[in-house]
Write an enzyme that holds these catalytic residues in place. Structure first.
Site, mmCIF file in Angstrom:
data_model
loop_
_atom_site.group_PDB
_atom_site.id
_atom_site.type_symbol
_atom_site.label_atom_id
_atom_site.label_comp_id
_atom_site.label_asym_id
_atom_site.label_seq_id
_atom_site.Cartn_x
_atom_site.Cartn_y
_atom_site.Cartn_z
ATOM 1 N N HIS A 232 0.842 -1.196 0.000
ATOM 2 C CA HIS A 232 0.000 0.000 0.000
ATOM 3 C C HIS A 232 0.878 1.246 0.000
ATOM 4 O O HIS A 232 1.864 1.321 0.731
ATOM 5 C CB HIS A 232 -0.918 0.009 1.228
ATOM 6 C CG HIS A 232 -2.111 -0.875 1.070
ATOM 7 N ND1 HIS A 232 -3.217 -0.797 1.882
ATOM 8 C CD2 HIS A 232 -2.392 -1.859 0.173
ATOM 9 C CE1 HIS A 232 -4.116 -1.695 1.514
ATOM 10 N NE2 HIS A 232 -3.628 -2.356 0.484
ATOM 11 N N TYR B 273 -9.194 5.551 7.565
ATOM 12 C CA TYR B 273 -9.305 5.985 8.957
ATOM 13 C C TYR B 273 -10.377 7.073 9.008
ATOM 14 O O TYR B 273 -10.198 8.134 8.402
ATOM 15 C CB TYR B 273 -7.974 6.529 9.462
ATOM 16 C CG TYR B 273 -6.905 5.482 9.702
ATOM 17 C CD1 TYR B 273 -6.619 5.040 10.991
ATOM 18 C CD2 TYR B 273 -6.185 4.937 8.641
ATOM 19 C CE1 TYR B 273 -5.640 4.091 11.219
ATOM 20 C CE2 TYR B 273 -5.203 3.989 8.860
ATOM 21 C CZ TYR B 273 -4.933 3.566 10.160
ATOM 22 O OH TYR B 273 -3.962 2.615 10.385
ATOM 23 N N PRO C 28 -3.748 0.391 18.798
ATOM 24 C CA PRO C 28 -3.519 -0.094 17.431
ATOM 25 C C PRO C 28 -3.729 0.942 16.342
ATOM 26 O O PRO C 28 -3.468 0.647 15.171
ATOM 27 C CB PRO C 28 -4.542 -1.231 17.299
ATOM 28 C CG PRO C 28 -5.629 -0.884 18.262
ATOM 29 C CD PRO C 28 -4.941 -0.220 19.415
ATOM 30 N N LYS D 94 1.540 0.175 15.011
ATOM 31 C CA LYS D 94 2.926 0.120 15.464
ATOM 32 C C LYS D 94 3.271 -1.107 16.303
ATOM 33 O O LYS D 94 4.459 -1.405 16.479
ATOM 34 C CB LYS D 94 3.260 1.373 16.284
ATOM 35 C CG LYS D 94 3.296 2.643 15.475
ATOM 36 C CD LYS D 94 4.404 2.627 14.456
ATOM 37 C CE LYS D 94 4.047 3.441 13.243
ATOM 38 N NZ LYS D 94 4.694 2.995 12.033
ATOM 39 N N TYR E 83 4.070 6.756 9.971
ATOM 40 C CA TYR E 83 3.232 5.588 9.651
ATOM 41 C C TYR E 83 4.048 4.510 8.937
ATOM 42 O O TYR E 83 3.939 3.325 9.280
ATOM 43 C CB TYR E 83 2.054 6.021 8.779
ATOM 44 C CG TYR E 83 0.961 4.976 8.691
ATOM 45 C CD1 TYR E 83 -0.151 5.034 9.545
ATOM 46 C CD2 TYR E 83 1.022 3.921 7.784
ATOM 47 C CE1 TYR E 83 -1.146 4.066 9.486
ATOM 48 C CE2 TYR E 83 0.034 2.964 7.721
ATOM 49 C CZ TYR E 83 -1.048 3.051 8.573
ATOM 50 O OH TYR E 83 -2.044 2.073 8.508
#
Length: 393
Positions: free
Chosen positions: A72, A201, A293, A297, A385
């Site tokens: 991704h 998200y 979560p 990480k 990220y």
């Protein structure tokens, strides 16, 4: 029984460490309290940073990952009925992440370890670690109805938050930092192709939602729910209706529905214990730190711990120097606290607290709008990220 490195815990951290040590010519024994079927079925994370992917390839566990993993190059933020894509390559020096479930990582590592690695004992109930501050620490455990002792040159506790390794640290030397969030995640697996090409998200007045995936045929979705909620309170139709409402944007996007095959409620908390070393005992993964979560990480921090540790043991083997072992805790904790900060930022920015007022909500929306409009703010998110570089040689 004696080994150079005794590893407590046969999850991804312990198994990856065993494989990296095997490649470096350092012998180890892995003790896992659960049976193989349980370990291979635990549903956990699925977003792998590039450093984690590289380590898996390096230890020989990359074949199926490269074939089935989904690379991704961004994530989508949804807020105020808008959608904004964070493009990783343009913001984070071309890096991305790979979607490959932890269950599959564990299956691959177990198969390799049993085929060509050192001993991996399932159903080994570790009782205690003794002599951590001596030159010959020992792990006492029960296996196949017998009490046994594994003596080691070093011990690594990869046995999670509830394991015994951390308890071997003297209380007066341990410092603990923690935060409990006032909400949980309801996680579901659904036999339906994902409704998105990349993770979504979503911030909404109804609470947070996340659309992830496990494969091109299986979706993984999460809903913010009250802390400690019961999955039984969420029949399938209610889950899909709530996901529909929280992912809503102006446009023609549609959430595909399908059979839900699993439901579970995940607590949200942050936890760090310092230091991550006492004598010849080292902590890695959830034994030393837990993150919510939201930032993806947890698994990656555990992988980083054992990558740093494996390099240190390889350096000891090659040069006879404990320099890198001595630096292990400091190196890892710097990265841990960066990840704790990022995970807390993602969590508090995207979730709706039970006592949240309109002012707090406007602050969240302002922060999300800043990410959507500022390349600098977006780059900060993207770089964290996809994973920051690992310190050390």
């Amino acid at each position: 029984m004696h080994t150079t490195v005794g590893i407590i815990g046969g999850g991804p951290a312990g198994l990856l460490l065993a494989r990296l040590l095997h490649k470096a010519g350092v012998d180890s024994v892995v003790l896992e309290s659960r049976d193989r079927a349980y370990v291979e079925q635990r549903q956990r994370a699925g977003v792998l940073e590039q450093a984690t992917v590289d380590a898996l390839r390096d230890c020989g566990a990359g074949e199926r990952l490269d074939r089935e993993g989904l690379v991704h190059h961004g994530i989508e933020l949804r807020f105020d009925r808008r959608a904004h894509r964070v493009d990783f390559p343009s913001l984070a020096q071309g890096r991305g992440v790979t979607i490959y479930a932890q269950t599959e990582v564990v299956k691959d590592l177990i198969a390799l370890q049993l085929a060509e690695g050192g001993p991996l004992l399932f159903g080994a109930q570790v009782r205690e670690v003794t002599g951590a501050d001596t030159e010959r620490p020992a792990v006492r455990f029960a296996h196949n109805g017998r009490e046994q002792t594994l003596t080691c040159d070093y011990v690594v506790g990869c046995d999670g938050f509830h394991g015994v390794a951390r308890e071997a640290f003297p209380e007066h030397l341990r410092r603990t930092y923690e935060r409990t969030y006032p909400y949980s995640w309801l996680g579901v697996l659904a036999d339906v192709p994902p409704s998105c090409e990349e993770l979504i998200y979503a911030h909404s007045p109804r609470g947070f939602a996340l659309h992830s995936l496990r494969s091109p045929q299986v979706s993984r979705l999460y809903l913010q729910v009250p802390a400690g909620d019961d999955p039984a309170n969420w029949p399938d139709e209610r889950i899909w209706d709530e996901l529909d409402a929280r992912f809503a944007v102006d446009g023609d996007w549609r959430l595909e529905r399908g059979p839900i095959t699993a439901k579970s409620v995940l607590p949200m908390r942050s936890f760090v214990t310092e230091p991550m070393r006492f004598g010849r005992l080292f902590l890695a993964g959830d034994a030393a730190h837990i993150v919510p979560p939201t930032g993806a990480k947890g698994l990656n921090l555990a992988a980083t711990d054992v990558i740093v540790l494996a390099r240190a043991f390889a350096h000891l083997q090659a040069a006879g120097s404990t320099e890198l072992l001595d630096a292990y805790s400091d190196i890892c904790l710097r990265r841990v606290w960066r990840a704790e900060h990022f995970s807390s930022f993602m969590t508090t920015t995207l979730h709706t607290a039970p006592d949240q007022n309109p002012f707090d909500t406007r602050l969240q929306l302002s922060q999300l709008d800043r990410i959507a409009s500022s390349p600098h703010a977006a780059a900060e998110l993207a770089e964290n990220y996809v994973g920051l570089p690992i310190e050390g040689p």
